[in-house]
Design a protein around this motif. Sequence first.
Motif, mmCIF file in Angstrom:
data_model
loop_
_atom_site.group_PDB
_atom_site.id
_atom_site.type_symbol
_atom_site.label_atom_id
_atom_site.label_comp_id
_atom_site.label_asym_id
_atom_site.label_seq_id
_atom_site.Cartn_x
_atom_site.Cartn_y
_atom_site.Cartn_z
ATOM 1 N N ALA A 167 0.827 -1.093 0.370
ATOM 2 C CA ALA A 167 0.324 -0.173 0.041
ATOM 3 C C ALA A 167 0.843 1.026 -0.551
ATOM 4 O O ALA A 167 0.666 2.171 -0.598
ATOM 5 N N ILE A 196 -7.172 2.362 0.718
ATOM 6 C CA ILE A 196 -6.605 1.140 0.395
ATOM 7 C C ILE A 196 -6.398 0.130 1.499
ATOM 8 O O ILE A 196 -6.795 -0.286 2.253
ATOM 9 N N LEU A 244 -9.050 1.160 -3.161
ATOM 10 C CA LEU A 244 -7.857 -0.216 -4.105
ATOM 11 C C LEU A 244 -8.014 -2.035 -3.055
ATOM 12 O O LEU A 244 -7.529 -1.671 -1.793
ATOM 13 N N LEU A 283 -2.347 -3.534 -10.210
ATOM 14 C CA LEU A 283 -2.332 -2.456 -9.482
ATOM 15 C C LEU A 283 -1.638 -1.507 -10.615
ATOM 16 O O LEU A 283 -2.833 -0.258 -10.030
#
Length: 839
Positions: A15, A115, A158, A203
Amino acid sequence: MNQRTYLGTTYLDVAKGAVEVFMKLRARDPASRGDRYMLVTFDDPPYGVKAGWKENHATFMCELKNLQASGLTTLGHALRTAFDLLNLNRLVSGIDNYGQGRNPFFLEPSVIITITDGNKLTHSSGVPDELHLPLNSPLAGSELTKEPFRWDQRLFALVLRLPGAATPDNEQLGSVPTDESAITQMCEVTGGRSYCVRTQRMLNQCLESLVQKVQSGVVINFEKTGPDPPLIGEDNAVESSRPVSSFSQQPWHSCHKLIYVRPNPKTGVPVGHWPIPESFWPDQNSPTLPPRSAHPMVRFSCVDCEPMVIDKLPFDKYELEPSPLTQYILERKSPHMCWQVFVSSSAKQNDLGQPFGYLKASTTLTCVNLFVMPYNYPVLLPLLDDLFKVHKLKPNLKWRQAFEMYLKTMPPYYLMPLKKALRMMGAPNLIADTMDCGLSYSVISYLKKLSQQAKMESDRLIVSVGKKAPQETGIKVKNHSSSLSLAHRRDFKQLLQGITGEGPLRLVDINFKEFAGFQIALLNKDLKPQAYRNAYDIPRRNLLDQLTRMRSNLLRTSQKLIRGQDEDYLHSIPVAQMGNYQEYLKMMPSPLREIDPDQPKRLHTFGNPFKQDKKGMMIDEADEFVAGPQNKKRGNSSDPNSGATMKRRRSMSPLLRRPQTPPSNNNHVAAGKSPVGVQGQQNLLKPIPQHKGKKTVVSLEEKAGMGVADEVEDINMMEERLAEDHLDEQPLEEKHNCDEADPAALETIFIAPLDGSQAELRSRVIKEVRKPGRNYEAILRLLQQVKGPVNVQKYFIQYAIKEAVRFKKRVLIQQLETALAKVEEKHAAPSELPNDHGS
C-alpha cells in the motif's frame, strides 16, 4: 493488513508503494501543482489525521513511511473523519452556499483513495457485515447535508487480493472488475468505484486509472422525466411507425456521473455565472433550512427543443462524463436539438419546476454538454431580446409588468447573478436594490455563526494533527453474572490450594468463565522490552538464545553483566533516538536541593558540569576583585594573541596541574608541582598562592550530613576559581616564589561530632564571615572561644577559611591563616611528625 503478505512483502508495504507510485504518476500532469495530500488512518479522531491542511509534502511522506497496521478496522469512522476534514474548510469559505443555489464553479475537487485487504471490518462492538458511517458528526453544520460527503468528493478503493505465492504471468490486461466487499457500494454512491486487485500488473493499471480520475468537477444525478423520445432513422427522420417503450427501464434513464468544471486558462480558477436551483422555494418565515442531498437530482425531458441564446447574455457550459446517457444522445445525431433540464420543487408550486438549462450534443458529436442558463430562461430571453432590439433599453409599461411577473416566479437567489448579467449587457437599473435573497434573519445569522465555529474547529484540528492517542491502560472484561469473583470468596485459600494441588479440588464450586474486575493489559510499543523480567517480551525465535543469556546472568559467569539485563539490552536504542539528550533529561528524576542554599548555582552545561554562574558570586570588597591594568589587559580583544596567551599561562600554573605521582617529601616541593597529603588528596588546591597551604578538616558530623566527597568537591571548585581570578594579578617572580615556598601538608582531620554549644559557635562564625565589611575582630574573638583539643581549634579556623574563600576576603584569609599558623606552632611537635614520614 500487516499480517498478510504478497511474495514476502506485507500488504502494508504494498500500500505504501502504491501511494508513492500514484504520486509520481500524478506529478506528470501540470495541473498537479496545486495538489495537496492528506493522510488519515483508523485511529480514533482526531488522532487519525496524520497529515492535514497545514502539513507539507515532507511530513506526509514521513507519516506514510512510519505507518503501522494495528488496532481495529473501523473503516466507517475513518471515512467520516476524512469527509469531516475536507468539509471543515468548506464551512469557513462558504462554497456550499446553503439556501442560495448550488454553484458548480465553487468547488474543491477531492479524491479519497482507500487501500484495504477486503477482509471483515471490526470495531469494539463486533464484526459488522456492512459498512456504516457514523451519522452523528461533531462538525457543526453537518445537518445541512444529508450525506457526509459533498458533490465534488469521490471515493475510490483499492482492494488488495494479491496471492501469497507467485502465479504464471498469463493475464490479459482489460478492465479491472469491482470488488465484492462492503466498501464498493459506498464508492458508487459518491461517484467513484472500487478495484479488485489480484496481481501487481493490475495494481499498476489501477493506479494509472486513478490518475485519470483526478478531474475538476461535480457529481450530478441525471434522471429522465416524461416519455422516451421518438426513434430516429438513419436519415435523421423520426420513425413514427416504430413503437416507443416508456415503461422498460433503460441504463440511460438514470445516470450518476460527473460534469467537468474546467478552470479558466488565464486565471486557473473556474468561472461561472448561474447556479443550479435548490429543491425547495426559500421561505422568509422559516427559522431553518431543509437539508439538501449531496448530489442534486437534475431531471431531463426528452422533448426536442431548439437551443436558445442571445447576444451578450452569459451562460455556463459543462461537459458530461461519458455514460449511457451521453452515448444515447450522441447516437441520435441531433447536434441542433436539446433536452431541457429541471429541478423538482424549485418553483413556488411543488411540481417539476421551470427549466434552468438544457443538454445538447456538441456540433462534432464528440461529447454532450450541460448548458446552465437563467432560471426559466424561455421566458426571460425573449423579454431581454425585446428590451435591446425593440425598446432600445427604454421599456414600456407592458414590458415592465411582464418582467415583474417573471421576477416573482424566479427563486430570489437568482437576483444577484441576474443583476450582474444585466450590468454586463448594459442594463444595470432594471432590478431594484431593495430585493433580498429570500432567507430569514435567523438562517442568515446561523450561517454566519457556522463560519466562525468552523474557523475555531479548524484551528483546533490543525493543532491536534500529529499528536499520539493516549495509551489505553487495558481492556476490561465484562462480568455477565452477579456473583462475586473467586478472590472475594471466604474459602479462596482452600480453592487456591485445590488448584495448586495442595488440597482437594472442588470443581463444582468454581466457575472458571467469570473474571469479575479482570483487565487485559495492552501492548505499549513505547516501552522498552524487558526480556529479563517479562517472558512475553521474548520473541518465539529468540527463546533459546534468551535462555542462555538469562542463565549466564543468573550465575554471574561474566563480570560485564548487570543483574536483570545484559550489555546488549543496556545500550540498545533506535538510531532515530540517538542523541536525543532532552528526552533523556525528562526521564531523569528531579535533582535534590543544595545542602547550602547560599552556594552559587551551577549552570546546566552539557560536557562541563563544573561550570558555575559567576553572576551569582557575592563580592564583598571592591579592591579584592580582579581590577587594575592587569584586568584591562585580560579583556583587550584587539590583541590577537591575548586569548592564546591567557590560556597558555593558565595551563602553566601549578595551581591547575594535577601531579602524576605524589612527591616523596612534602617539605621539599619543586616549582610546578603540588603538595599531596598523607590521605592522598591530590585535588585539594591552595586558595591563595602567596600563603601557606591550608589543611582541610572535615568533621564526622559533616561527613554524616553531606559526605566527604561533596565537601572536597566544593572546596576544589571555589579554590580553583579563586586561583584563576588572582592568577593574572601576581607578577611572574611572585608566582615562582610562591611555587617554591614550603607550604604545610594538606590532611584530613576527623573530629567527634560537635555538641550543642560548639555547633552554635560554628554557626555564629559562619554568619560573621558572611557579613559585609572589613572588621574581622568579632570573628577572631569567636575563634578564641573554641574549647577542646587542637584538632577542633584547627577545624574551626579551617571552616572559616573555606567560607572566606567563597566570598574572596583576602584580608580575612591572611588573618585566619596567621591564626592557624600560631595554633600549629603551639603544637608543632605532634603535628609535624606525620608530614615528615608521609608517603
